[in-house]
Every structure is written in C-alpha cells, then in structure tokens.
Design a protein around this motif. Sequence first.
Motif, PDB file in Angstrom:
ATOM      1  N   ALA A 107       0.840  -1.206   0.000  1.00 55.43           N
ATOM      2  CA  ALA A 107       0.000   0.000   0.000  1.00 55.43           C
ATOM      3  C   ALA A 107       0.870   1.250   0.000  1.00 55.43           C
ATOM      4  CB  ALA A 107      -0.925  -0.011   1.222  1.00 55.43           C
ATOM      5  N   ALA A 108       1.877   1.276   0.869  1.00 51.61           N
ATOM      6  CA  ALA A 108       2.770   2.449   0.945  1.00 51.61           C
ATOM      7  C   ALA A 108       3.428   2.701  -0.403  1.00 51.61           C
ATOM      8  CB  ALA A 108       3.838   2.198   2.016  1.00 51.61           C
ATOM      9  N   GLU A 109       3.925   1.642  -1.007  1.00 53.13           N
ATOM     10  CA  GLU A 109       4.662   1.806  -2.272  1.00 53.13           C
ATOM     11  C   GLU A 109       3.741   2.261  -3.392  1.00 53.13           C
ATOM     12  OE1 GLU A 109       6.418  -2.048  -2.282  1.00 53.13           O
ATOM     13  OE2 GLU A 109       7.653  -1.504  -0.544  1.00 53.13           O
ATOM     14  N   ARG A 110       2.521   1.755  -3.411  1.00 54.23           N
ATOM     15  CA  ARG A 110       1.601   2.140  -4.499  1.00 54.23           C
ATOM     16  C   ARG A 110       1.109   3.566  -4.303  1.00 54.23           C
ATOM     17  NH1 ARG A 110      -0.539  -3.193  -7.317  1.00 54.23           N
ATOM     18  NH2 ARG A 110      -0.611  -1.751  -9.047  1.00 54.23           N
ATOM     19  N   TYR A 111       0.827   3.962  -3.076  1.00 53.16           N
ATOM     20  CA  TYR A 111       0.442   5.362  -2.855  1.00 53.16           C
ATOM     21  C   TYR A 111       1.609   6.291  -3.218  1.00 53.16           C
ATOM     22  CZ  TYR A 111      -4.017   4.401  -0.466  1.00 53.16           C
ATOM     23  OH  TYR A 111      -5.302   4.020  -0.167  1.00 53.16           O
ATOM     24  N   LYS A 126      -0.179  11.767   1.469  1.00 58.05           N
ATOM     25  CA  LYS A 126      -0.493  11.647   2.904  1.00 58.05           C
ATOM     26  C   LYS A 126      -0.692  10.181   3.299  1.00 58.05           C
ATOM     27  CE  LYS A 126      -1.712  13.849   6.802  1.00 58.05           C
ATOM     28  NZ  LYS A 126      -0.755  14.714   7.529  1.00 58.05           N
ATOM     29  N   PHE A 127      -1.403   9.435   2.461  1.00 56.07           N
ATOM     30  CA  PHE A 127      -1.625   8.014   2.756  1.00 56.07           C
ATOM     31  C   PHE A 127      -0.295   7.252   2.722  1.00 56.07           C
ATOM     32  CE2 PHE A 127      -6.337   7.798   1.083  1.00 56.07           C
ATOM     33  CZ  PHE A 127      -6.712   8.710   2.046  1.00 56.07           C
ATOM     34  N   ALA A 128       0.552   7.585   1.752  1.00 55.51           N
ATOM     35  CA  ALA A 128       1.866   6.922   1.677  1.00 55.51           C
ATOM     36  C   ALA A 128       2.666   7.236   2.943  1.00 55.51           C
ATOM     37  CB  ALA A 128       2.626   7.400   0.441  1.00 55.51           C
ATOM     38  N   GLN A 129       2.618   8.497   3.383  1.00 58.10           N
ATOM     39  CA  GLN A 129       3.348   8.872   4.608  1.00 58.10           C
ATOM     40  C   GLN A 129       2.860   8.065   5.812  1.00 58.10           C
ATOM     41  OE1 GLN A 129       3.333  13.300   5.107  1.00 58.10           O
ATOM     42  NE2 GLN A 129       5.518  12.874   5.345  1.00 58.10           N
ATOM     43  N   TYR A 130       1.554   7.920   5.910  1.00 55.20           N
ATOM     44  CA  TYR A 130       0.971   7.170   7.029  1.00 55.20           C
ATOM     45  C   TYR A 130       1.556   5.759   7.090  1.00 55.20           C
ATOM     46  CZ  TYR A 130      -2.701   4.334   9.316  1.00 55.20           C
ATOM     47  OH  TYR A 130      -3.385   3.430  10.098  1.00 55.20           O
ATOM     48  N   HIS A 131       1.591   5.098   5.935  1.00 59.97           N
ATOM     49  CA  HIS A 131       2.074   3.709   5.929  1.00 59.97           C
ATOM     50  C   HIS A 131       3.590   3.634   6.137  1.00 59.97           C
ATOM     51  CE1 HIS A 131      -1.719   1.831   5.175  1.00 59.97           C
ATOM     52  NE2 HIS A 131      -1.952   2.618   4.139  1.00 59.97           N
ATOM     53  N   PHE A 132       4.339   4.508   5.482  1.00 61.55           N
ATOM     54  CA  PHE A 132       5.795   4.474   5.690  1.00 61.55           C
ATOM     55  C   PHE A 132       6.130   4.751   7.158  1.00 61.55           C
ATOM     56  CE2 PHE A 132       6.412   5.516   0.975  1.00 61.55           C
ATOM     57  CZ  PHE A 132       6.845   4.232   0.669  1.00 61.55           C
ATOM     58  N   PHE A 133       5.379   5.637   7.767  1.00 58.00           N
ATOM     59  CA  PHE A 133       5.570   5.948   9.191  1.00 58.00           C
ATOM     60  C   PHE A 133       5.342   4.696  10.040  1.00 58.00           C
ATOM     61  CE2 PHE A 133       3.509   7.373  13.191  1.00 58.00           C
ATOM     62  CZ  PHE A 133       4.521   8.158  13.710  1.00 58.00           C
ATOM     63  N   ASN A 134       4.239   4.008   9.791  1.00 61.87           N
ATOM     64  CA  ASN A 134       3.940   2.800  10.569  1.00 61.87           C
ATOM     65  C   ASN A 134       4.985   1.720  10.362  1.00 61.87           C
ATOM     66  OD1 ASN A 134       1.628   3.845  11.701  1.00 61.87           O
ATOM     67  ND2 ASN A 134       0.263   2.999  10.154  1.00 61.87           N
TER      68      ASN A 134
END
Length: 433
Positions: A107-111, A126-134
């Motif tokens: 998900a992070a990579e695709r966003y 923003k969505f990519a940031q959320y996942h990379f952060f997690n």
Amino acid sequence: MRQDWRGLPVTTGRAETVEAIDRFTAEFLGYGQEAGVIVPAASADPGCALAQTLAGALHLFLENAEAPRLAAPFLAAAESGAADVTAREREHLAAARAWAAGDTATAAERYAAVARAHPRDLLAAKFAQYHFFNLGRLDEHLAVAEIAAAANGDVAWSHGMLAFGLEQCHRLPEAERAGRRAVEMMADEPWAHHAVAHVMETQGRLDEGIAWLEGFAPLWQRCNSFMLTHNWWHLALFRIDREEPGAALDIYDRHVWGVWKQYSQDQVNAASLLWRLELRGADVGERWRDLADHVEARGAEHVEPFLDLHYVYALARGERREAFATFMESLRRYAVAAPPRWREVALPAAEGVVAHAQGDMRGAFAKLDPLAARWGEIGGSHAQRDLFVQTWLDAALRSGQGNAVRRVLEARAAARPAISVHRRQLAEGSLRS
Ligand SMILES: [Fe+2]
C-alpha cells in the motif's frame, strides 16, 4: 470527467461527488471531524470509483479488526467500475486493496507511486506517509512529502507534511522552518503545530514547547480525536519533563482520555501518558481501569505492532489477567506467519513490557535489551517510541543493571540537558553498579 481542487481528473458526471472528494481531502489533511462526508457521497454515486475507494480507505483508518470488513463493499464497488477510470484512480484502488488485505508495505509503495506520477495528489502522498511511518521507513516518509511540498507550495498542509518528515529524519532546523512556514500560511494547521512540537521535544525546549502548543490549543477543538488528543499528549510530555505530573494528569483527564474512547489512537495516547507518568513515579490512581475496559473491548487484534504494545500494557496494568493472557496467546499465533517485525520485535517487546507492567524488572530487561536497535520497525514517532527506551532503562535501573545502560543515560543527559530525570537516572545507575 471532472477535475478536483488540484486539477486532477475524477471519473464521475456528478459535481457533488467532486465537491465531496475535495471536502474529504481538506478534512483529512486538516485533521477535521468531517472526513466522513465521503461515505454518503460514495453511496450517492456508485459509479465513481475514486469516491468508493476513498470511502473504503477512510474505514481502514479505524485501525481495528472490523475495518477491512467495513471497507470491503466500497472497494468492491470501486472494482466493478475500475475498467473505465484513469490510471491514477486505478492505482488508488490497488493501494487500498493491498491495505485492506494487510499488506501495508505494498500500500505504501503504491500510494507513493501515485504521488510521484501525480505530485499534486496530496491525499496519495499523505496516505503513503501514514504507511511508511507505521513501517518505520522514514526516508521514504520524507521523500514523498518532499514531492508533495515541491508541487503544492501554495498549500500549507504540504509544508506541515514536509515538516514532520524532516523531523523524523533528524533534520530539525529544516523541520522547524517548514512547520513555521505552514503556520504562517495558515495558523490553523495542527499537523504543523505538532511537527514543531516534535522539534522542541527532541531538543528539550520545554518552556518554548508549552508556549507554542498552548497558543494553538484553542484551534484544536475542531480537530478529530486523534489530532486533538495527540497534540494535548505532546503538551503533557513537556509538563512531565518539567516535573509537573499534576499538570500532565490534568491534561489526561480533560483532553487526552474521553474524546473517543473506542478509537485506537485515543487509547494509545492515553496508555502512553499513564505509562510515562508511572515511569516517573507518579500515582495515576484508578485511571488504568477505564482505559483497560475499553482496550479489553477491542479483543485481541494485531493491526500494528505499535498499537499492540500499548494495548497489552494497558491490559496488564489494568490487571485484566485473562484478557492479556488471551491477547499474548493470540499475538504469539499471529506472529508466526506475519512479517518478521512481528515475530522478531513486536512479540519479545510485548513480553518485555508485560514483565515491566507486572514488576518483573529483570525479566523485562532481558526481553527489551536485545531490541535496542530495532524499535524503528514497530512504527510510531521517535517521541512515541522513546517510551520503550524509557521502559528498558527503568527495568535496567530497577534490577541493578544500571551499568549496562550507562552510555545511553549519558547520551540522553547530554542531548536534553534541561531535563532533570536524566541526571537523576545517571546518579542512580552509578550508585547501584
Ligand atoms: Fe507526535
């Protein structure tokens, strides 16, 4: 085909749907309470795949075991219309589907791919940031914000996103500049308030941090529960470091616990605050009880390691023996087939913090000590994860192993000389070793 506020094409014939997507974007990036506007808009326009996808994604932010089930009908509706949409809309759907399936790395990579191909797509960034952060992939968390800020310099939120990305990559002066720039453009930018607070926290600027956050606090009343309780949580951290546990408890009672007691992030902010207060020797009274009631009601779920560690500590401190035994058993089973960070970091960390919660300091130190270099893998910010470092240090000091952590104590005292607990811990470590 219509265009959203950033000029990006949206496949729909309805102007109202695009207005709702724009409103959702503003509420989401601004941490407002009305992001749910996307759900009725998606229901009213079943043919708009992007609206369906975003409604599905919003449910996934619930961060609970039910979220994928709630997101599923929206993602299925998006899928049925996906043949006739743009590549950007298809990529949003692919990212959300990976997320719903628990594959947050994909998900992070695709966003992030959407953000690179369409730099004006702030939601994708923003969505990519959320996942990379997690995932603790902080360089990528920053990189996607840099793309967004370069293409959206006229949008204050993009500078807030950049500020937090820079802060998490230890580029503190640049982070503070970006955060202050966001606030100059738009005072009501709570994520930028937050990013600058992180800089001040990291640098031990306690009085400045309190003045900075208190100045903006009235603006957070319009925020969603995560942003409201988390910014107040930051204010409480400054109070704790200034040796004012009563003021921190007052913040807990008035602003941190009680906004949305069922929500993951509210529970995490609350557990973290009580945990930190107890590490400093404060008496938090009966407060674990109500928090543990709400954590116990979630059942055992394993959405993110960072969340699980807070849940299990709250259950242990709330003396829910059966619930935390069930939770740990479930975590052990889940970790077997989950990505390695669950098995190698989350599980021993959970065993370690439970030992600490139960007063077994030697056992806690034995479990937590090997994890010193791996905390980044569980997600959360540096400031949030410092809780686990504090717990490890506390376990070392209270089991007479202060010598083993002396270098870390010295580094912490040197990095934040204004904070007296570090000097006290150094003295304590010397006395016992
Ligand atoms: Fe934070």
